[in-house]
Design a protein around this motif. Structure first.
Motif, PDB file in Angstrom:
ATOM      1  N   PRO B  45       0.861  -0.960   0.059  1.00 33.29           N
ATOM      2  CA  PRO B  45       0.121   0.039  -0.114  1.00 33.29           C
ATOM      3  C   PRO B  45       0.805   1.241  -0.141  1.00 33.29           C
ATOM      4  N   SER B  46       0.422   2.047  -0.838  1.00 23.92           N
ATOM      5  CA  SER B  46       1.196   3.566  -0.899  1.00 23.92           C
ATOM      6  C   SER B  46       0.390   4.785  -0.372  1.00 23.92           C
ATOM      7  N   ARG B  50      -3.991   1.709  -2.126  1.00 22.49           N
ATOM      8  CA  ARG B  50      -3.757   0.543  -1.242  1.00 22.49           C
ATOM      9  C   ARG B  50      -3.561  -0.678  -1.912  1.00 22.49           C
ATOM     10  N   THR B  51      -3.728  -0.565  -3.255  1.00 14.78           N
ATOM     11  CA  THR B  51      -3.487  -1.843  -4.055  1.00 14.78           C
ATOM     12  C   THR B  51      -3.031  -1.279  -5.427  1.00 14.78           C
ATOM     13  N   PRO B  52      -2.451  -1.977  -6.152  1.00 15.00           N
ATOM     14  CA  PRO B  52      -1.937  -1.455  -7.400  1.00 15.00           C
ATOM     15  C   PRO B  52      -3.434  -1.420  -8.301  1.00 15.00           C
TER      16      PRO B  52
END
Lengths: 555, 141
Positions: B45-46, B50-52
């Protein structure tokens, strides 16, 4: 408009070339308002960019400086204090460590056979980021490689010797260090018991410790969408409070354990590698040699972390695994081949037979062994688990829980059995059947080389041994720096690169400072003592894993 | 002249990209070319997603919105990596072939002292591809 972004398979992403993930499939994200990096300080005013979790980074840095200065300035005062803390923990709370270790193993074994094993890390259709070879090489390089190099020969010999010596009792207390009831005067039984005890310390239990942390973090990061940092394990227990101080404390403790665990290992490892170099090539065992070794290891580690997980850490790990396999095959083929091959199954059997007694947390009569060896090891593995577990988590996306546990728990345990059988078994064989006492009498860090010295091609194999030791240190240092950077960046794995370099340099600097100023052993005792709080963290992790997996779709 | 322009996009730092996005749109209209935004995100997560998959959705939305604003066709593609900070250049180079771009328009920073150790992505891309690369420096400062 070409694409409808609501479409599960947008036209562009459908061209399934490498690097373009297929839709990841259903997973059950946790609903939180927390935005990763929301508490971070980010600036690029210093000539380079930084992006750090303000509180975690600042306090970790201050605590680090405080402990290093304290240890350097008051070494004589703090060393007995830190050692006493560690000894008190492993002595009085041995039952707790052993019990917790058993819980971790049982949970992992249970998950392999349960339907929860079908859950996939990263969503139902997630694809693995790394091949089996690369993945497996990284698991070993981060977690255990260096230990196997140092203890593969020495630990079986220690237990074998202690068991052969039998038990001795003074004032109703056993004073020997033999496991269980020892095997006085019976070399065969002593060898069996010694190998079982060693494998117990390097088999299912340590890997279960790593697996629990890794699985909990992987699930809560890839499937639940929480940041990749230790605090996320506590979400099921604390909810949104993990973003506040309880979470900060867990993360800071993880940085502390990882940084000091790595720095002290690097320092002590450098002195061991220097001893090896001195023994083999007559390199002077001076401070300069060790400082150069640490600087060299740190420099290569920095190159590796700049190249990244895939091009740096993975490649080095694969080189290392290749070399380790060669050395293992060499010892098997040139050493007592038949003895090793039959020994593998005997030792595996002996391990399983003795496992219940060895792992029994209560009413132990072999207190020296169960406290001084086992509990110490458990505290040690557990204090390493935030680092190793978090690194394993990061590279394990796309694996099913069952696949993950087989690869992180069962396969490495079998490899440990084979490694210990080959290296320890050969040394014991040299002692029993060839009356060679060199290994037993050698210093711990030299035992591997003394054993190899009895086999042909010594110069080559010893050189490979030294290279392995050094590269295992590099792979621990680079993966450790990545982990520390991610934690202090609030779970961001894409924080600016200079931060990684910063942590790798700090590790090297602490190692050199303590090597020259003294206090490596003291600070290592402190790092191992963090095993206690992390045992609690891991127990929470067990609960979190079950709770997290229950809410995931299984496919 | 050009048929497909690739623009590396970091959804976390849109403000820095603005000049590059503008130039790409202007060129696309001039040559009647298509624009493709390429984003690189972490598998973990970034701060953006939170997902690609979520990143891909956000980038798609962004591309649609910009297509309407700029009046040129804009598609989007998301790449993910376990270590995006280290793999960015390689992924972008790979994306050039994948999207069939014949011009890269990307934002970059002015040369810095650290450049010798940590080269800028734009410079790295330009030295490793056959197609033209248009590096857009910040307008002021």
């Amino acid at each position: 408009m070409e694409n409808d972004p609501r479409d599960e398979r947008p036209g562009e992403a459908d061209t399934s070339s490498e690097g373009v993930p297929a839709p990841e499939g259903p997973a059950n994200l946790i609903d939180t308002d927390y935005v990763i990096g929301q508490d971070n300080l980010a600036t690029s005013k210093l000539g380079f960019s930084i992006d750090l979790h303000g509180k975690v980074f600042t306090i970790s840095a201050l605590v680090t400086v405080f402990f290093v200065v304290l240890t350097l300035a008051l070494q004589a005062e703090v060393e007995p204090l830190f050692n006493a803390l560690r000894d008190w923990l492993t002595g009085n709370l041995a039952w707790f460590f052993l019990l917790a270790g058993n819980i971790f193993v049982l949970l992992c074994l249970g998950l392999i056979v349960s339907p929860l094993g079908k859950v996939r890390i990263g969503g139902m259709h997630a694809k693995p980021d790394f091949s089996y070879t690369g993945w497996f090489a990284m698991l070993f390089a981060a977690g255990m490689g260096i230990g196997l190099m140092f203890y593969g020969v020495s630990e079986p010999m220690s237990h074998f010797g202690a068991a052969l010596g039998g038990t001795s009792v003074e004032d109703g207390v056993r004073t020997d260090w033999a496991p269980l009831g020892a095997a006085a005067g019976d070399p065969e039984a002593a060898a069996r018991l010694g190998m079982a005890a060693t494998i117990y310390h390097w088999g299912l239990h340590p890997w279960a410790i790593y697996a629990v942390v890794a699985l909990a973090l992987a699930i809560f990061s890839f499937n639940k969408g929480l940041p990749l940092t230790m605090r996320s394990i506590f979400y099921p227990l604390l909810g949104e409070r993990v973003w506040g101080w309880p979470g900060h404390v867990v993360d800071i403790l993880a940085v502390f354990a990882t940084l000091f665990g790595l720095a002290t290992s690097l320092g002590l490892g450098a002195s061991q590698a220097a001893a090896g170099l001195g023994y083999l090539f007559g390199v002077p065992e001076a401070d300069a040699t060790m400082v150069l070794l640490i600087m060299g290891i740190t420099a290569v580690a920095i190159v590796s972390i700049l190249a990244g997980v895939d091009k740096g850490v993975r490649r080095l790990s694969e080189i290392n695994m290749g070399l380790a396999v060669l050395l293992l095959l060499f010892v098997i083929l040139v050493g007592p081949t038949l003895l090793i091959l039959t020994g593998f199954f005997q030792n595996l059997g002996g391990y399983l037979v003795n496992l219940p007694a060895l792992s029994n947390p209560f009413g132990r009569e072999d207190a020296n062994f169960s406290q001084g060896w086992t509990a110490f090891y458990w505290a040690w593995w557990i204090s390493w688990s935030p680092f190793v577990g978090m690194f394993i988590a990061r590279v394990s996306r796309g694996r099913s829980v069952r696949e993950f546990l087989i690869a992180v728990l069962l396969v490495p345990s079998l490899v440990s059995v084979l490694w210990m059988t080959a290296f320890g078994g050969t040394a014991i064989d040299q002692f029993v059947n060839a009356d060679f006492e060199g290994v037993r009498d050698a210093a711990l860090e030299l035992q591997l080389f003394v054993m190899l010295g009895e086999l042909p091609l010594t110069a080559i194999t010893s050189f490979v041994g030294i290279v392995l030791v050094v590269v295992f240190f590099i792979t621990s240092s680079d993966s450790g720096s990545l982990v520390i950077d991610t934690i202090t960046a609030g779970g961001k794995v894409d924080a600016p690169k200079p931060q990684r370099v910063f942590w790798a340099i700090i590790e090297g600097v602490i190692a050199i400072a303590l090597l020259l100023g003294g206090g490596l052993a003291a600070l290592q005792a402190m790092a191992v003592s963090t095993g206690l709080p992390f045992t609690l963290v891991l127990l929470v992790g067990c609960y979190a894993i079950v709770k997290g997996l229950m809410s995931e779709p299984r496919g | 002249m050009y048929k497909k322009l690739m623009v590396p996009v970091d959804l976390a730092h849109i403000e820095v990209l603005e000049p590059a996005l503008q130039v790409a749109a202007d060129l696309a209209r001039l040559y009647a070319a298509e624009v493709c935004y390429v984003g690189v995100t972490s598998t973990t997560p970034s701060s953006v997603a939170r997902t690609p998959e979520e990143y891909q959705h956000k980038l798609d939305d962004f591309a649609r919105q910009r297509a309407a604003e700029h009046g040129c066709p804009i598609s989007a593609r998301t790449l993910s990596s376990a270590d995006p900070a280290a793999d960015l250049d390689d992924l972008l180079l790979q994306a050039i072939g994948d999207v069939g771009a014949d011009l890269v328009v990307m934002a970059t920073h002015p040369p810095k002292h650290l450049g010798a150790i940590l080269p800028s992505h734009g410079g790295k891309i330009a030295t490793h591809t056959d197609i033209s690369v248009f590096l857009i420096r910040p307008t002021e400062g």
